[in-house]
Design a protein around this motif. Structure first.
Motif, mmCIF file in Angstrom:
data_model
loop_
_atom_site.group_PDB
_atom_site.id
_atom_site.type_symbol
_atom_site.label_atom_id
_atom_site.label_comp_id
_atom_site.label_asym_id
_atom_site.label_seq_id
_atom_site.Cartn_x
_atom_site.Cartn_y
_atom_site.Cartn_z
ATOM 1 N N TRP A 37 2.079 5.985 2.284
ATOM 2 C CA TRP A 37 3.406 6.600 2.316
ATOM 3 C C TRP A 37 3.439 7.872 1.469
ATOM 4 O O TRP A 37 2.658 8.015 0.524
ATOM 5 N N GLU A 38 4.373 8.760 1.796
ATOM 6 C CA GLU A 38 4.567 9.977 1.023
ATOM 7 C C GLU A 38 6.012 10.043 0.535
ATOM 8 O O GLU A 38 6.953 9.754 1.293
ATOM 9 N N GLY A 39 6.179 10.397 -0.723
ATOM 10 C CA GLY A 39 7.523 10.528 -1.275
ATOM 11 C C GLY A 39 8.252 11.698 -0.647
ATOM 12 O O GLY A 39 7.678 12.785 -0.460
ATOM 13 N N ASP A 40 9.504 11.483 -0.321
ATOM 14 C CA ASP A 40 10.304 12.496 0.358
ATOM 15 C C ASP A 40 11.239 13.184 -0.633
ATOM 16 O O ASP A 40 12.464 13.036 -0.571
ATOM 17 N N GLY A 41 10.667 13.920 -1.571
ATOM 18 C CA GLY A 41 11.473 14.665 -2.529
ATOM 19 C C GLY A 41 12.422 13.811 -3.333
ATOM 20 O O GLY A 41 13.528 14.239 -3.670
ATOM 21 N N THR A 49 1.385 10.452 8.257
ATOM 22 C CA THR A 49 0.798 10.630 9.586
ATOM 23 C C THR A 49 -0.693 10.942 9.522
ATOM 24 O O THR A 49 -1.330 11.079 10.558
ATOM 25 N N GLN A 50 -1.234 11.080 8.322
ATOM 26 C CA GLN A 50 -2.667 11.274 8.123
ATOM 27 C C GLN A 50 -3.157 10.260 7.098
ATOM 28 O O GLN A 50 -2.377 9.681 6.348
ATOM 29 N N GLY A 51 -4.467 10.065 7.063
ATOM 30 C CA GLY A 51 -5.036 9.150 6.098
ATOM 31 C C GLY A 51 -5.123 9.773 4.721
ATOM 32 O O GLY A 51 -5.080 11.004 4.574
ATOM 33 N N PRO A 52 -5.254 8.951 3.670
ATOM 34 C CA PRO A 52 -5.293 9.469 2.297
ATOM 35 C C PRO A 52 -6.474 10.400 2.031
ATOM 36 O O PRO A 52 -6.409 11.240 1.137
ATOM 37 N N SER A 53 -7.544 10.273 2.787
ATOM 38 C CA SER A 53 -8.683 11.167 2.590
ATOM 39 C C SER A 53 -8.447 12.546 3.197
ATOM 40 O O SER A 53 -9.170 13.500 2.869
ATOM 41 N N SER A 54 -7.441 12.666 4.066
ATOM 42 C CA SER A 54 -7.143 13.947 4.723
ATOM 43 C C SER A 54 -6.020 14.714 4.032
ATOM 44 O O SER A 54 -5.943 15.937 4.146
ATOM 45 N N VAL A 55 -5.147 14.003 3.336
ATOM 46 C CA VAL A 55 -3.997 14.643 2.696
ATOM 47 C C VAL A 55 -4.409 15.220 1.338
ATOM 48 O O VAL A 55 -5.028 14.530 0.524
ATOM 49 N N ARG A 56 -4.054 16.476 1.107
ATOM 50 C CA ARG A 56 -4.314 17.131 -0.187
ATOM 51 C C ARG A 56 -2.959 17.540 -0.779
ATOM 52 O O ARG A 56 -2.472 18.635 -0.545
ATOM 53 N N PRO A 57 -2.334 16.629 -1.510
ATOM 54 C CA PRO A 57 -0.972 16.840 -1.999
ATOM 55 C C PRO A 57 -0.890 17.918 -3.077
ATOM 56 O O PRO A 57 -1.853 18.178 -3.804
ATOM 57 N N ASP A 58 0.272 18.527 -3.162
ATOM 58 C CA ASP A 58 0.525 19.526 -4.204
ATOM 59 C C ASP A 58 0.830 18.844 -5.535
ATOM 60 O O ASP A 58 1.165 17.650 -5.590
ATOM 61 N N SER A 185 7.032 7.766 13.190
ATOM 62 C CA SER A 185 6.596 8.137 14.525
ATOM 63 C C SER A 185 5.109 7.982 14.721
ATOM 64 O O SER A 185 4.630 8.066 15.840
ATOM 65 N N ALA A 186 4.355 7.781 13.678
ATOM 66 C CA ALA A 186 2.908 7.677 13.824
ATOM 67 C C ALA A 186 2.363 6.705 12.808
ATOM 68 O O ALA A 186 2.958 6.444 11.779
ATOM 69 N N THR A 187 1.190 6.122 13.100
ATOM 70 C CA THR A 187 0.560 5.185 12.186
ATOM 71 C C THR A 187 -0.936 5.387 12.188
ATOM 72 O O THR A 187 -1.505 5.781 13.190
ATOM 73 N N GLU A 188 -1.557 5.111 11.039
ATOM 74 C CA GLU A 188 -3.005 5.159 10.954
ATOM 75 C C GLU A 188 -3.486 3.786 10.581
ATOM 76 O O GLU A 188 -2.877 3.104 9.787
ATOM 77 N N GLY A 189 -4.594 3.370 11.120
ATOM 78 C CA GLY A 189 -5.156 2.065 10.800
ATOM 79 C C GLY A 189 -4.781 1.035 11.825
ATOM 80 O O GLY A 189 -4.840 1.287 13.022
#
Length: 225
Positions: A37-41, A49-58, A185-189
């Motif tokens: 999951w990603e925090g929404d502000g 919508t992407q896996g943790p290895s693909s996301v590069r958070p700020d 709208s999307a799931t991984e795994g």
């Protein structure tokens, strides 16, 4: 002469059809896995919508993980702690050349745990990592050991669970969904093999067979009149 039971036959067909439809929708298979999951502000959680290895958070981002049994992303349980960066990283001062990622790790409830295992308590951590680090790298810096399968699906955080990865569990009532159901709208795994959660092929085949037999019976009854 006894009247052919045309109407009675039709009513029996309808009753059987409704019973089959109910059987197809009352139960659905689930999958046991870590959702991302990603925090929404600070407003809540959004299913990634992407896996943790693909996301590069700020810097200043909140990322969450929840272990649970769910059919797909539509009913996957959210982390039970709010995505509050200020609280999670309050004790970790910013450093030049690094970024801070707040992580919320929720191993779920005993009902979701594999047989013979007890989920550890939910926890938070503030990862201090390189500016180009992925979420997976941030997680590895604070919650080892991690375990992945051959398809890079996250299977375990801090060694939990000891085994298994996105395995299907027994069918459960549709009403017994995990708390914190998400709309995404999307799931991984892990995903439901049926794709849309509708009746299985076997149920649909059974409905078709009942309809054919019912129509034939009605037609025979009408010819006898």
């Amino acid at each position: 002469m006894r009247r052919p039971p045309g109407r009675a036959t039709l009513l029996l067909v309808v009753a059987a059809l409704l019973a089959l439809l109910g059987a197809g929708n009352a139960y659905a298979a689930g999958y046991r896995y870590w959702s991302f999951w990603e925090g929404d502000g600070g407003k809540g959680w959004t299913y990634a919508t992407q896996g943790p290895s693909s996301v590069r958070p700020d810097d200043g981002t909140v990322q969450g993980f929840r272990f649970s049994v769910s059919e797909d992303s539509q009913d996957s349980a959210q982390p039970r702690r709010a995505p509050d960066f200020g609280t999670v990283c309050a004790g970790t001062p910013a450093e030049d050349g690094l970024k801070r990622i707040a992580l919320v790790i929720d191993p779920g409830t005993a009902a979701d745990a594999p047989d013979g295992e007890e989920p550890p308590a939910p926890r938070t951590a503030c990862a201090l990592v390189a500016p180009d680090a992925s979420t997976a790298e941030a997680l590895a810096s604070v919650a080892k050991p991690l375990r992945y399968d051959s398809a890079a699906m996250l299977c375990a955080i801090s060694g939990y669970p000891r085994s298994g990865c996105g395995e299907q569990v027994g069918a459960r009532p549709e009403t017994a969904k995990p708390d914190g159901a998400a709309t995404a709208s999307a799931t991984e795994g892990a995903q439901d093999a049926s794709g849309d959660g509708g009746p299985s092929v076997g149920v649909l085949a059974g409905i078709g067979a009942v309809l054919v037999l019912g129509v034939a019976a009605v037609l025979r009854a009408r010819r006898r009149r």
